[in-house]
Each structure stands twice: as C-alpha cells, then as structure tokens.
Design an enzyme around this catalytic site. Structure first.
Site, PDB file in Angstrom:
ATOM      1  N   SER A 185       0.841  -1.186   0.000  1.00 46.06           N
ATOM      2  CA  SER A 185       0.000   0.000   0.000  1.00 46.06           C
ATOM      3  C   SER A 185       0.887   1.251   0.000  1.00 46.06           C
ATOM      4  O   SER A 185       1.820   1.319  -0.791  1.00 46.06           O
ATOM      5  CB  SER A 185      -0.905  -0.060   1.231  1.00 46.06           C
ATOM      6  N   ASP A 435      -8.642  -5.428  -5.859  1.00 44.76           N
ATOM      7  CA  ASP A 435      -8.259  -4.281  -5.029  1.00 44.76           C
ATOM      8  C   ASP A 435      -8.496  -2.972  -5.781  1.00 44.76           C
ATOM      9  O   ASP A 435      -7.914  -2.767  -6.848  1.00 44.76           O
ATOM     10  CB  ASP A 435      -6.772  -4.426  -4.677  1.00 44.76           C
ATOM     11  N   HIS A 460      -6.020  -6.487  -1.692  1.00 45.23           N
ATOM     12  CA  HIS A 460      -4.969  -5.561  -1.269  1.00 45.23           C
ATOM     13  C   HIS A 460      -3.771  -6.288  -0.616  1.00 45.23           C
ATOM     14  O   HIS A 460      -3.886  -6.825   0.478  1.00 45.23           O
ATOM     15  CB  HIS A 460      -5.583  -4.552  -0.311  1.00 45.23           C
TER      16      HIS A 460
END
Lengths: 503, 503
Positions: A185, A435, A460
């Site tokens: 991320s 995601d 994710h």
C-alpha cells in the site's frame, strides 16, 4: 454534512473511502478510531514473529538545517537467520507505512518466512509520526499543529530509512550486504520510490498494491470506484443494482418527516442519524473496504470477515424475499461487514471525524489522490473531484495548502513507462485486480526487471501475508514468482561482487 | 590564525583552497570578496548572450510544510532557436551553482553555441541563496543566521530546478520536450545528481568537472593537493622544490625579530602581515586556483592570466639568477597570478575571512569534502583532516553541526561503479586532469551511457566555455564527443517517442 475524500491505504486500518455527497465539497479529514491509538488491539496482532525493538536517534529534517530536536525512531530487527557481513547476508527492509510498525510486522508474514531461506536480516523501521516514532516526544506534541506536523512527508520518511540502514550497516561492517525493500500500500509506494531514489542503498523492491500512479490525471479519476463497483457486479448484478438504487432511496427517505428516525431504525444506529451524508459515508466505507479485503479465506482485521466477503454481502442482499425493502437488503448486506460475528447490537457512526490523523495530513499536503465517481460505470452517485474545494478544506482543517503536483515532480508518474524502461530496475509491482487501489498501480511489465505480477482474484497486498494451507494456487504461484525474482536480484548482486573481488 | 579548509568550486569565483597550518584545526570560513557581491564586475561578463530575465515564485521548503514565504528565483531564458513543443524541441538546462547566474551564463558558451544546432531552448536557473535569488527578500535577511540559511541545501536546489522546469513545460504544453542538464563544478555535481534523482525530468546530463566522489573516504584525501603539486612538478621540478622549500623558510623568517615586517616587505603587502598563516593561505590559494585554471590560452577571470599560467609561474620562479632568495622567487612566481597586468602596487590579504558566504555554509552542513596534504607526495606541508575540529569550527561560526555522511547517503558514492552500471544512464563526466577537482570525479567509463571524457591537458570545466579559434585539438575533440553523446540521447528519446506514437 460530512463529505470525506480521503482513503487510507493500509490494509489493517479501516478503510475510509468516503464520497462527498453534495456539489459543495467541504472536506472533513477522517480516519477510523484505530488509526488514532498508539497500539493496535492485541487480537489484531495475530501472528507472532520474534524481534528486538530498538530506537534510532533520527534527524527530524534531512533537507534543511533548522535547529530541531532529533526524534526516537522505533524499529524492529531480527538477525536470527542472518548470514552475517562476511557472507554478505542480505537485509530485508520493510518500509513502514502510516501506522504502528508492530501491526505491519505481524501482518507481513511473507517477509518473515522468506528471511531464513535467504539468510536475511529483517528490519521493520516505523514511519515517522506513527506508532511510537513521534517527533517532539509525544503524539500530542507531534500532532499539535501544522508547524509540528510539517515534516510528516514521504521524502523525509524515505530519508529516515536511508540514514537508518546506512548507519546500521556501517556499525555492523555490513556495507556489502544487499538490501531488499518490501512494502504494501503506501509502504509499497515508499518501497518503489526508495528503489528509484536510493538505488545505491537498495538493490530491489517488492512494491505490493502500491498506487504510485493515483496522482493528478495519470489514471482515470473514476478508477477506484469503478473497481469497487465491478467487484460487486461480478458477484451479482442484482446486488450491484440494489446498491446503486439505494442512494436515492436513502435521500428520499431522509427528506421525509421523521425520515432520519426511520433510517436510524432501519440501520440499527446507536445514536440518531444527523444527516444522510453520515449514512452514505458509512456505507461507502464498507463497500470500499470490502473490495480491498476481498480475500479468498476468512480473515480478521479490525473486524472478522468471511472468505470472499463481497460474495457474502451480495448473498445477504439478494437472498431476501422478493419485494423486501431496498434499505432492509442493504442493511443485511453491510451487516456482513460491520457485524459478521453477530455480536453488535447497534452501530456507531461517530468515528471521531475531526480527530487529526497522520494520513489526513499527508493527503492534505503531498498525497493528493484525486477521485471521482461516474454514475454510469459505478454503483456510486456521481461525484467530480474538485481541487479548489479540496484545498479549501485542507486550509480550514490543517492550515495548510496542498501541493497537488509535487509527488509527480519528485517521483515521476506521467510517462512512467519510458522512464522506468530506461532507468529503473529490480522492482516488482504486485497487484490483485479486486483491489480498488490496483487501478493506480503498474499492471504491465515495463521492462525485464520492472515487472508487474497481477492476480485476477487477489485483493490488497495479500501476497505480503503469511502463507496458509488454504492459500489458492494462484497466490502460491504469485509468491513463488516473487521469490524467484528476488533470488535473481541477489544472484546478480553476488556475481558482480565476486567478479569485482576476483579482478 | 586563519586556517581555511574549504574550497570554492566555481571557476569564476577566486578559489580559496587554503590549508590549515597548524595541528589545531580552527576553521575560518572564507570566500573571496567577489562571492559577497551581488553582481560580478562587468568586465568579467565577457561574452554577450541574449536572454530574458524572469522570476519564478519558488517554494522555500519542498520537503516540509512549514508556513514559509515563497521566494523569487531568477532564471535566464532564451527561446530564439527552440523548435517548439510540437516538434519536441529540447530544453538545455544549466544547473546554477554557487554564484550569480549571469556570470555562469556568460562563461558557459558551449551551451549557447549548442542550442541552435539542436533547436533547443536554453534556461539558466539561479541557485537559491546566490545572486538575486534570495529567500526572505534580501541577501541580508537570507544570510542573517543559521535559521534563515537552513534551506540552503543541494536537495532543495535540485527540487527548485525540478519544480521550475516542470511548471515551465506545463505552461508551454511542452511536456514532451526532452531536458538535457549541464553544469560545471558544483553545478556539475547538481547536474549528475539531478539526472540520478529526477530521471523523469531530464534525459541526460553533462557534468563537467564534478567532484561527486570528494566525500568521506571515497577518494584519497590527499588527491586534491597532490594534483596541484603535480601540475607544478610537470612544468619544473625545481619550481616544485622551491615551493616545497618555501614554507619552512616563511616559518623561520616569521619567527625572527621583525620577521613579519620582512615578509610584509618581501611580498609587497599593503598592510603589515599579522601571522605567517595569512601568507600561507594567500600562497596556497594562488597555487590551487592556478591548477584549476591552467588553461591553454590567455583568460580573464577575476584577474587576467596568461596561457598555461603555471608554466609562467614556474618560469618566474626558476629564471631568477642562482643564489636568489627562495622567498623572492616565490613572490615573483605568485605575482604572475596576483599581478599579471603589473598594475598592482601592493597586495591586500584581508579578504574578509569572516564574511558569511553561501559556500561556507554549504561546506559546514552537507558539503564536507575532507582533504589532507601529504608532505612526501605534495609540495604542501603535512596536514591531516580532522573532522572533530572541522565540526567545532562550524558550530562556532554558524551555530550548525555538519552531517558528514549525508551526501553519500542521499546521492551515493561508495561503490558508485556497480550502482551506476545497473542504474544510471546518460551522464557524461568530463574532466581535465590538470584540475585538482578531477581527483574527486569519475575518470573511467562506468557503462555504455555513463561515460568519462578525460583530457590530459584540460583544467576546470574548460569544455563548458565558448569555442575559440585557438582551442587546442584535444578540446575540440572533447566537445565533439559531448555533442555526439547528447545527440545520441536525443535520437534515442525521439525514436522511443515516435515508436509510442505509431503504436
């Protein structure tokens, strides 16, 4: 009225992907309660990896010489499997992101599992202004105002990692040990950027679910919400349609006399609903977060979820008898997200929307990731990103003006393919297409050594999590590819070193 | 006692390469008078290139969000020969270094001469805190104290150039126009670093006489003074020996009763010599600067000099009749440097050694370039670099503590060959071996596209100067190679663009 524009990237912290619901665009920074606490709840630190906790006396401003106090940067370190300096044992460095570093360490099992295979040291430095790594001695002082928050930037964080690892290697006489970066991320963005900006420090980076292109106009602004929407549509078009229909229903109920009371009752809210916007935000959060964690097995984040939770949400929405009220269906659906264990009696929408949070500051300074939603292609209401309003809100909230073009100036983004083709190397961009952040990442190979690993059913940065017996084959294969690429980087490095040594 | 450790890199500003002369290492920041003035004397801006002078509203701190005033950054721009955005006309960007930008523009004829051949726009942005580009409105305010000087760093300057050029291109719809960087000395370091840090902004860099390796222990600390010494030895061993002998003679004369008076008279000083150290520094400056500007033709910098001035200095030293006093010979020699026109009646050593100067600040913060001198290999007295004393002096002088390992952490340096081989591309490191700064630069090809162009008889970035009829063949050839390489970068760029366009 709360209209939230920001998204927290972390897979652990609750995802607040909130749409603004009216033409005006007053911005309310908002992060879930969990991001405001110093330590994650114990039940969320599921896996136990052993490490030593150390603190590094870190420079607060690497790019200016103001007379500022140093701060104590926390890092986790494990050298149990390290091959040592004489054998140039590698160093696996996880680029801490916007949260408590122990939390990331606990949820990045892949890094821990890889270390023994490569004789690697593992180090997890914490991102400044998060967890315990607070400038000015405490969170309260660090978050006091725009002046104390001023140095919460990605460049400063990268410099922290660069200084820390360089100093650590020097102290261990391990200058020749290659460093491999990991991150998910925002941490994945940091890993990719660090490989690009500090190639002399790290030989490669695994950037998992890193939306480095989610800036300015590089990707279509509707991407995020289109992907969320498609995740629902692929499970069930009627589910998608019901959600799409629900917004108008909420609006019209909300306008009735006692309409807000009725909505309060329908959604089992603890306190009386003050505005339909609060409800929109609450629902949008659920859908966006579900899209990010649409994992193939049961998982426990801030709240426990079943395997492929969107499928379950849609089942709940669809399986009601014909004629059941749209809002009752919706409530049943989001209950899978907010109340999977069935232990919640009522729901509290008040998530401290005005609490200053680190990511909100970052979103109001450098991390301007514009997003819109398109009524035709998504299940969300129409929304056009409006930078002027965004900037006004940041000024009101933090007393700071964003620099919306800075990230691409500093790190690139436009025309990234030709730049990375001739310049970058040894970066893996891994993404799962479920995601919603995948739309802002690199999804096709750029060159032989800047590669994209894409899984159709991944969410994710699932790949960073610990291996499990019930991992699907495509996940096992994705991780195997990552190991193979990392091994290649290390082999190349050692070959070059050996050649230099033999010369 | 003045013992100066710092060297100014610019070829125009007088070079203050001053040795500390005693075991203690008190540091006195020092720059020549010329560096303190706002504009160079008119007679030094020899060549006339036409340009428009513009000002850009620049961010003072790119890496933090402190509430600081913007400043007005000056830049020179010429678009007369530019092929324009539709034809992707290139942009030649000279990375301004530590001085007035008009001065650099006037002395970088190569860039101006190249522009019409490539249909290029030329832009010379000024380095913050130099010339007219003063934060806080004036030089006086900008140089007031450590707090106002805090943001005089190389990273901020590079970010200035990145932001400026990105904005300029956007305003001209010239995003597709390739940028080529140029720079000499510290400006050459900036050009190389900018290509490495901002590959998405510039496709290549000509880094002339850029000592990017003159940090920590990357090159031997004695390199600089050894090269200065060799420049004298290659002209005449007896000249070298005389200079080498002279230090002890000065010391012993200085210790005599009325010795300082005697030295004052011998060296035709205007004011009475206060300490032999002042004389050492004055001589050392002359030798070091002579080595840098040991050009093959007559030139006019701060003072006019003959072609190959070291040869002339040594002639003056050697040609005295046998038995002439060592100090008389030395005086005759340095007179070639300090008084070539013969118009100076007496010499003033008082060069405002305590005047705060920009480069001294940079040397006391990031640009810690350690230097020693070895009695055996050089003509200078023994001197060992002592970081502790260096840091103490910076603290006393500026109230700032240097970060001696920061530059290599941020930009690399150790093991640069293997890093640049796999990562960098399109950089020319040009050096003349007479230049004492060449010892801290890249002197051998690193890869096909990170190349070294070395001339045996070249001095400090001679290649950047305007072409002349009496340029020696090796200089003509060096510039031709540079043009060829730059043409190659542009050809590659256009080929890639065209391929993308045709896809």
């Amino acid at each position: 009225m709360t209209k939230q524009l920001f998204h927290i990237l972390v897979f652990i912290v609750p995802i607040i992907a909130l749409l603004p619901w009216s033409p005006e665009s007053r911005r309310i920074p908002f992060l879930g309660k969990q991001s405001l606490v110093q330590k994650p709840p114990n039940n969320l630190v599921a896996d136990n990896y052993t490490y030593e906790i150390r603190y590094y006396e870190q420079t607060l401003d690497h790019f200016s010489f103001d007379d500022l106090p140093n701060f104590s940067q926390r890092y986790l370190i494990n050298t149990d499997h390290w091959a040592g300096p004489s054998r140039m044992g590698p160093i696996f460095l996880y680029c801490g992101n916007e949260g408590d570093i122990e939390w990331f360490a606990a949820n990045s099992g892949f890094v821990w599992e890889l270390a023994p295979r490569f004789g690697a040291m593992v180090i997890f430095p914490e991102h400044r202004y998060y967890g315990e790594s607070m400038p000015y001695g405490s969170r309260e002082e660090a978050y006091k105002n725009a002046s104390t928050l001023a140095r919460l930037t990605a460049e400063q964080a990268l410099a922290d990692y660069a200084v820390l690892i360089t100093d650590l290697k020097r102290n261990l006489s391990a200058q020749a040990s290659p460093v491999i970066l990991f991150g998910g991320s925002y941490g994945g963005m940091l890993a990719a950027w660090m490989r690009l900006k500090y190639p002399h420090i790290a030989i490669g980076a695994l950037a998992a679910s890193a939306p480095i292109l989610q800036f300015e106009d590089i990707v279509p602004l509707e991407t995020f919400y289109n992907i969320v929407s498609n995740d629902f549509r692929r499970e069930s078009t009627s589910c998608f349609d019901t959600i799409k229909k629900s917004w108008d229903v909420i609006t019209s109920v909300g306008r009735k006399v006692n309409g807000l009371d009725q909505l309060t009752k329908t959604f089992h809210l603890c306190g009386k609903l003050k505005s339909t916007d609060d409800l929109y935000n609450w629902l949008d959060s659920a859908y966006s977060f579900l899209a990010m964690v649409d994992y193939p097995y049961q998982s426990e984040f801030l709240m426990p979820l079943p395997a492929y939770p969107i499928k379950e949400v849609c089942k709940a929405i669809d399986n009601y008898a014909d004629g059941t009220n749209v809002l009752d269906r919706i409530f049943k659906g989001v209950s899978v997200y907010y109340n999977y264990t069935g232990t919640v009696d009522c729901f509290d929408l008040d998530d401290d929307p005005h609490g200053m949070s680190g990511w909100d500051w970052q979103a109001c300074t450098e991390m301007v990731m514009p997003m819109s939603s398109d009524k035709n292609s998504s299940m969300f209401p129409e929304w056009d990103f409006n930078y002027t309003s965004y900037a006004e809100e940041c000024l009101n909230e933090f007393g700071v003006t964003p620099r919306p073009t800075w990230i691409t100036t500093e790190f690139g983004g436009h025309d990234y393919k030709s730049v990375l083709k001739t310049f970058g190397s040894n970066i893996i961009f891994s993404n799962g297409l479920l995601d919603p952040w995948s739309g802002g990442s690199v999804l096709a190979n750029v060159s032989d050594s800047v590669v994209a690993l894409v899984t159709e059913k991944g969410a994710h940065h699932l790949d960073l999590r610990a291996a499990r017996d019930d991992d699907p084959d495509w996940l096992v294969a994705q991780r195997a590819s990552e190991v193979q690429l990392i091994k290649g980087w290390l082999d190349d490095y050692y070959t070059t070193k050996k050649a230099a040594f033999n010369m």
